[in-house]
Design a protein around this motif. Structure first.
Motif, PDB file in Angstrom:
ATOM      1  N   LEU A 133       0.830   1.750   8.761  1.00 42.95           N
ATOM      2  CA  LEU A 133      -0.095   0.684   8.375  1.00 42.95           C
ATOM      3  C   LEU A 133       0.235  -0.624   9.072  1.00 42.95           C
ATOM      4  CD1 LEU A 133      -0.391   1.480   4.565  1.00 42.95           C
ATOM      5  CD2 LEU A 133      -2.221   1.622   6.261  1.00 42.95           C
ATOM      6  N   LEU A 134       1.510  -0.865   9.328  1.00 47.85           N
ATOM      7  CA  LEU A 134       1.930  -2.072  10.038  1.00 47.85           C
ATOM      8  C   LEU A 134       1.308  -2.105  11.430  1.00 47.85           C
ATOM      9  CD1 LEU A 134       3.843  -4.555   9.770  1.00 47.85           C
ATOM     10  CD2 LEU A 134       5.612  -3.158  10.871  1.00 47.85           C
ATOM     11  N   VAL A 135       1.399  -1.000  12.146  1.00 52.22           N
ATOM     12  CA  VAL A 135       0.839  -0.926  13.504  1.00 52.22           C
ATOM     13  C   VAL A 135      -0.685  -0.961  13.464  1.00 52.22           C
ATOM     14  CG1 VAL A 135       0.643   0.494  15.571  1.00 52.22           C
ATOM     15  CG2 VAL A 135       2.844   0.291  14.407  1.00 52.22           C
ATOM     16  N   LEU A 136      -1.283  -0.233  12.517  1.00 52.21           N
ATOM     17  CA  LEU A 136      -2.737  -0.220  12.410  1.00 52.21           C
ATOM     18  C   LEU A 136      -3.278  -1.617  12.112  1.00 52.21           C
ATOM     19  CD1 LEU A 136      -3.338   3.091  10.402  1.00 52.21           C
ATOM     20  CD2 LEU A 136      -3.873   2.658  12.813  1.00 52.21           C
ATOM     21  N   GLY A 137      -2.594  -2.362  11.251  1.00 48.73           N
ATOM     22  CA  GLY A 137      -3.031  -3.718  10.937  1.00 48.73           C
ATOM     23  C   GLY A 137      -2.983  -4.634  12.149  1.00 48.73           C
ATOM     24  N   ILE A 138      -1.914  -4.528  12.927  1.00 54.81           N
ATOM     25  CA  ILE A 138      -1.779  -5.345  14.140  1.00 54.81           C
ATOM     26  C   ILE A 138      -2.860  -4.977  15.148  1.00 54.81           C
ATOM     27  CG2 ILE A 138      -0.294  -5.771  16.143  1.00 54.81           C
ATOM     28  CD1 ILE A 138       2.110  -5.488  14.206  1.00 54.81           C
ATOM     29  N   LEU A 197       0.827  -1.207   0.000  1.00 58.71           N
ATOM     30  CA  LEU A 197       0.000   0.000   0.000  1.00 58.71           C
ATOM     31  C   LEU A 197       0.865   1.263   0.000  1.00 58.71           C
ATOM     32  CD1 LEU A 197      -2.864  -1.028   2.448  1.00 58.71           C
ATOM     33  CD2 LEU A 197      -3.115  -0.443   0.024  1.00 58.71           C
ATOM     34  N   GLU A 198       2.017   1.196   0.660  1.00 60.20           N
ATOM     35  CA  GLU A 198       2.938   2.333   0.627  1.00 60.20           C
ATOM     36  C   GLU A 198       3.604   2.426  -0.747  1.00 60.20           C
ATOM     37  OE1 GLU A 198       6.491   3.943   3.458  1.00 60.20           O
ATOM     38  OE2 GLU A 198       6.880   2.085   2.369  1.00 60.20           O
ATOM     39  N   LYS A 199       4.065   1.298  -1.262  1.00 67.22           N
ATOM     40  CA  LYS A 199       4.828   1.295  -2.511  1.00 67.22           C
ATOM     41  C   LYS A 199       3.979   1.736  -3.708  1.00 67.22           C
ATOM     42  CE  LYS A 199       7.762  -1.610  -5.428  1.00 67.22           C
ATOM     43  NZ  LYS A 199       8.386  -2.943  -5.605  1.00 67.22           N
ATOM     44  N   TYR A 200       2.735   1.302  -3.750  1.00 69.31           N
ATOM     45  CA  TYR A 200       1.890   1.575  -4.909  1.00 69.31           C
ATOM     46  C   TYR A 200       0.834   2.645  -4.628  1.00 69.31           C
ATOM     47  CZ  TYR A 200       4.014  -2.739  -6.577  1.00 69.31           C
ATOM     48  OH  TYR A 200       4.929  -3.694  -6.958  1.00 69.31           O
ATOM     49  N   ILE A 237      -9.641  -5.613   4.614  1.00 68.34           N
ATOM     50  CA  ILE A 237     -10.464  -4.489   4.155  1.00 68.34           C
ATOM     51  C   ILE A 237     -10.183  -3.250   4.996  1.00 68.34           C
ATOM     52  CG2 ILE A 237     -12.815  -3.654   3.876  1.00 68.34           C
ATOM     53  CD1 ILE A 237     -11.895  -5.713   1.794  1.00 68.34           C
ATOM     54  N   GLY A 238      -9.990  -3.437   6.304  1.00 65.28           N
ATOM     55  CA  GLY A 238      -9.670  -2.306   7.175  1.00 65.28           C
ATOM     56  C   GLY A 238      -8.366  -1.639   6.782  1.00 65.28           C
ATOM     57  N   MET A 239      -7.355  -2.441   6.449  1.00 61.21           N
ATOM     58  CA  MET A 239      -6.067  -1.874   6.042  1.00 61.21           C
ATOM     59  C   MET A 239      -6.174  -1.173   4.688  1.00 61.21           C
ATOM     60  SD  MET A 239      -3.129  -4.549   7.291  1.00 61.21           S
ATOM     61  CE  MET A 239      -1.841  -3.368   6.806  1.00 61.21           C
ATOM     62  N   LEU A 240      -6.972  -1.724   3.766  1.00 61.95           N
ATOM     63  CA  LEU A 240      -7.164  -1.067   2.480  1.00 61.95           C
ATOM     64  C   LEU A 240      -7.851   0.283   2.661  1.00 61.95           C
ATOM     65  CD1 LEU A 240      -8.293  -4.051   0.194  1.00 61.95           C
ATOM     66  CD2 LEU A 240      -6.030  -3.010   0.386  1.00 61.95           C
ATOM     67  N   PHE A 241      -8.807   0.331   3.574  1.00 65.63           N
ATOM     68  CA  PHE A 241      -9.500   1.591   3.857  1.00 65.63           C
ATOM     69  C   PHE A 241      -8.540   2.616   4.452  1.00 65.63           C
ATOM     70  CE2 PHE A 241     -11.952   4.407   6.609  1.00 65.63           C
ATOM     71  CZ  PHE A 241     -12.955   4.835   5.744  1.00 65.63           C
ATOM     72  N   LEU A 242      -7.758   2.184   5.439  1.00 65.19           N
ATOM     73  CA  LEU A 242      -6.803   3.089   6.082  1.00 65.19           C
ATOM     74  C   LEU A 242      -5.624   3.411   5.172  1.00 65.19           C
ATOM     75  CD1 LEU A 242      -6.771   1.437   9.628  1.00 65.19           C
ATOM     76  CD2 LEU A 242      -7.868   3.595   8.995  1.00 65.19           C
ATOM     77  N   GLY A 264      -5.747   4.323   2.141  1.00 66.81           N
ATOM     78  CA  GLY A 264      -6.016   5.427   1.229  1.00 66.81           C
ATOM     79  C   GLY A 264      -6.690   5.061  -0.074  1.00 66.81           C
ATOM     80  N   ILE A 265      -7.205   3.833  -0.187  1.00 73.28           N
ATOM     81  CA  ILE A 265      -7.926   3.478  -1.414  1.00 73.28           C
ATOM     82  C   ILE A 265      -9.188   4.323  -1.524  1.00 73.28           C
ATOM     83  CG2 ILE A 265      -9.302   1.626  -2.466  1.00 73.28           C
ATOM     84  CD1 ILE A 265      -7.168  -0.306  -1.811  1.00 73.28           C
TER      85      ILE A 265
END
Length: 410
Positions: A347-352, A166-169, A211-216, A218-219
Motif C-alpha cells: 500500500l505504501l508503494v501504491l499510494g506513492i 489499513l494493514e493493522k485494522y 480514496i484510491g488507497m482505501l479501495f486498494l 480492501g474496503i
C-alpha cells in the motif's frame, strides 16, 4: 583426521563465526533491522533519473529569461536552476539513503508523522506567505532559508498513515461496518484543511489518493458504490453554492475556464499563453532553448506551466515520450508493489504511485485547458525545492520496498 580435513574444518568454522558476527552486528531499532540488504530495482531508478535529468534541463530552459529580468533574483539567470540543482543533489542522496532503510521503521513513527502533517496544515492557515492582496491563498510557509508547502508533507504523511492503518485494522474493517466511515472521515478531514488553504487542486489530489488507497486496501466495494452516489449529491450542492464556498479568484478561474475566451488578457492569460506555446511547438518543436512564450509572455513558466514550454521546444512526439516515462515509472512501481513483503509495503508503494500518476495527469489537464487552472506542479519538472526533496524521498521508499533483504531478524 588428516591435516587437510583439519584445515578445511577450521576454515568452515571461521566462516560461520564471521557470518554470525556480521549478522549479530546489524543495527536494530525496536527489534527490527534498521537497514536492509539486497539490490534495489534498477529499472525504477533509471526511470527516476531520466525524468529528473530531463526536468532539470527543461527547468533551466524555461526559467532563465524570467530569472534574468526578475527583481527577486537580482538578475541572475541561473537563480532557479542553481537552487533546484542543489535540492536535486541533496534529494538524490536522501533517496539512496532512504532506499537502505527498512520500511517497517516508519510504522513506529506513523502517529508522529500524522501529527506533524496535521499541525503543519493548521499552522499554515495562520502563518503563511501572502500571495495575493486579499490574503486568501494560504499554501506556503516561510522557514529560514526556504519555503515549504505543508500539503506536500501531508501527502506522504497520509500515504504512510493509511498504509499502516489499513494493514493493522484489516480484519476489523471486514467485521465492523462503521469503521470504513472513520477512514473516509480522516481523509476528508485532511482534505478539508488543504481546502481552507484555497488549494483546490491539492484537495482533489489528496482526496483521490486517499480514496484510491482505501479501495486498494480492501474496503468493501459496496461502500464505494454508496460513496459515488453521495459524491454526486455533494457535488451538486457544491456547485449550487460555489459562490459561498469558493474564494473569488477560484470562481473567476472556473468561469473563465467555461467561457473559453482566447482574447482574455486577465484571468485566462496564463492558460491562453500555455495553449499558444503548445500549438507553436507542433510535432517536432522549435528546438531546445527556442521557446518564444517564455520571453515574459507565459507568467512563471518554471512552475505549474512548465510543460507548455516543454511542448513548445520539444514538440508533440517528445512530450509523448516524457509522458510514457511517467507511465513507465508508475507501472514499474505497481510491479514492485505486487512483489512487496507485506500489505503495508504494498500500500505504501501504491499510494506513492497514485500520487505521482494523478498529479501528473492533473497538471497536464490544466496546461492543456481541459481543467480549470488550479495550481498543481509537474513532478520532477516544476520549480520547488522542498517538493522535489519529498518526491525523491518517496522514490527512496519505493526502492527500499524493492530490496529483498530481511526486514526482521530470525
Amino acid at each position: 583426521m588428516s591435516t587437510e580435513d583439519l584445515t578445511r574444518n577450521a576454515r568452515e568454522n571461521t566462516g560461520r563465526s564471521e557470518n554470525k558476527k556480521i549478522k549479530n552486528n546489524k543495527i536494530r531499532v525496536f527489534g527490527i533491522n534498521l537497514f536492509i540488504d539486497g539490490g534495489f530495482d534498477i529499472i525504477f531508478m533509471i526511470l527516476v533519473f531520466a525524468l529528473l535529468t530531463t526536468g532539470l534541463i527543461m527547468l533551466f530552459s524555461a526559467s532563465y529569461i524570467t530569472a534574468k529580468y526578475s527583481p527577486e533574483t537580482s538578475g541572475n539567470a541561473f537563480y532557479y536552476i542553481i537552487r533546484q540543482g542543489v535540492f536535486a543533489v541533496v534529494g538524490v542522496c536522501i533517496m539512496f539513503f532512504v532506499s537502505k532503510i527498512n520500511p517497517e521503521i516508519f510504522k513506529k513513527f506513523v502517529w508522529a508523522i500524522a501529527a506533524i502533517s496535521i499541525i503543519l496544515l493548521i499552522v499554515v492557515l495562520f502563518y503563511h506567505t501572502e500571495v495575493n492582496q486579499a490574503n486568501t491563498i494560504k499554501r506556503w510557509m516561510k522557514l529560514p532559508g526556504f519555503t515549504i508547502q505543508p500539503s506536500d508533507v501531508a501527502k506522504i504523511g497520509m500515504i504512510i498513515t493509511l498504509a499502516y492503518t489499513l494493514e493493522k485494522y484489516k480484519k476489523q474493517l471486514e467485521k465492523k461496518w462503521w469503521l470504513p466511515l472513520v477512514f473516509v472521515g480522516g481523509v476528508a478531514g485532511v482534505c478539508g484543511l488543504v481546502f481552507l488553504e484555497s488549494h483546490l487542486s491539492g484537495t482533489i489530489l489528496m482526496f483521490a489518493i486517499g480514496i484510491g488507497m482505501l479501495f486498494l486496501g480492501g474496503i468493501d466495494r459496496r461502500w464505494f458504490i454508496l460513496g459515488i452516489g453521495a459524491a454526486v449529491v455533494l457535488f451538486a450542492l457544491f456547485w449550487m453554492f460555489k459562490e459561498k464556498i469558493l474564494s473569488p479568484y477560484q470562481i473567476e478561474r472556473i468561469t473563465s475556464f467555461s467561457a473559453k475566451d482566447y482574447y482574455d488578457k486577465d484571468t485566462r492569460w496564463q492558460t491562453n499563453q500555455s495553449l499558444f506555446a503548445l500549438g507553436s511547438g507542433g510535432i517536432f518543436g522549435l528546438g531546445l532553448g527556442n521557446s518564444r512564450q517564455k520571453f515574459m509572455y507565459l507568467p512563471e513558466p518554471q512552475n505549474d506551466f512548465i510543460f507548455a514550454i516543454v511542448g513548445e521546444e520539444l514538440g508533440f512526439i517528445r512530450c509523448v515520450v516524457i509522458l510514457l516515462l511517467f507511465a513507465a515509472l508508475v507501472t514499474r512501481g505497481f510491479i514492485i508493489a505486487a512483489r512487496a513483503r507485506s500489505a503495508y509495503e504494498r500500500l505504501l508503494v501504491l499510494g506513492i504511485c497514485l500520487q505521482l500518476g494523478i498529479q501528473t495527469v492533473l497538471n497536464i489537464l490544466v496546461v492543456t485547458d481541459m481543467m480549470p487552472n488550479t495550481g498543481i506542479s509537474l513532478p520532477f519538472f516544476s520549480y520547488g525545492g522542498t517538493a522535489l526533496l519529498i518526491q525523491l524521498f518517496e522514490m527512496g521508499l519505493v526502492l527500499a520496498v524493492s530490496r529483498p533483504g530481511e526486514r526482521r531478524p530470525h
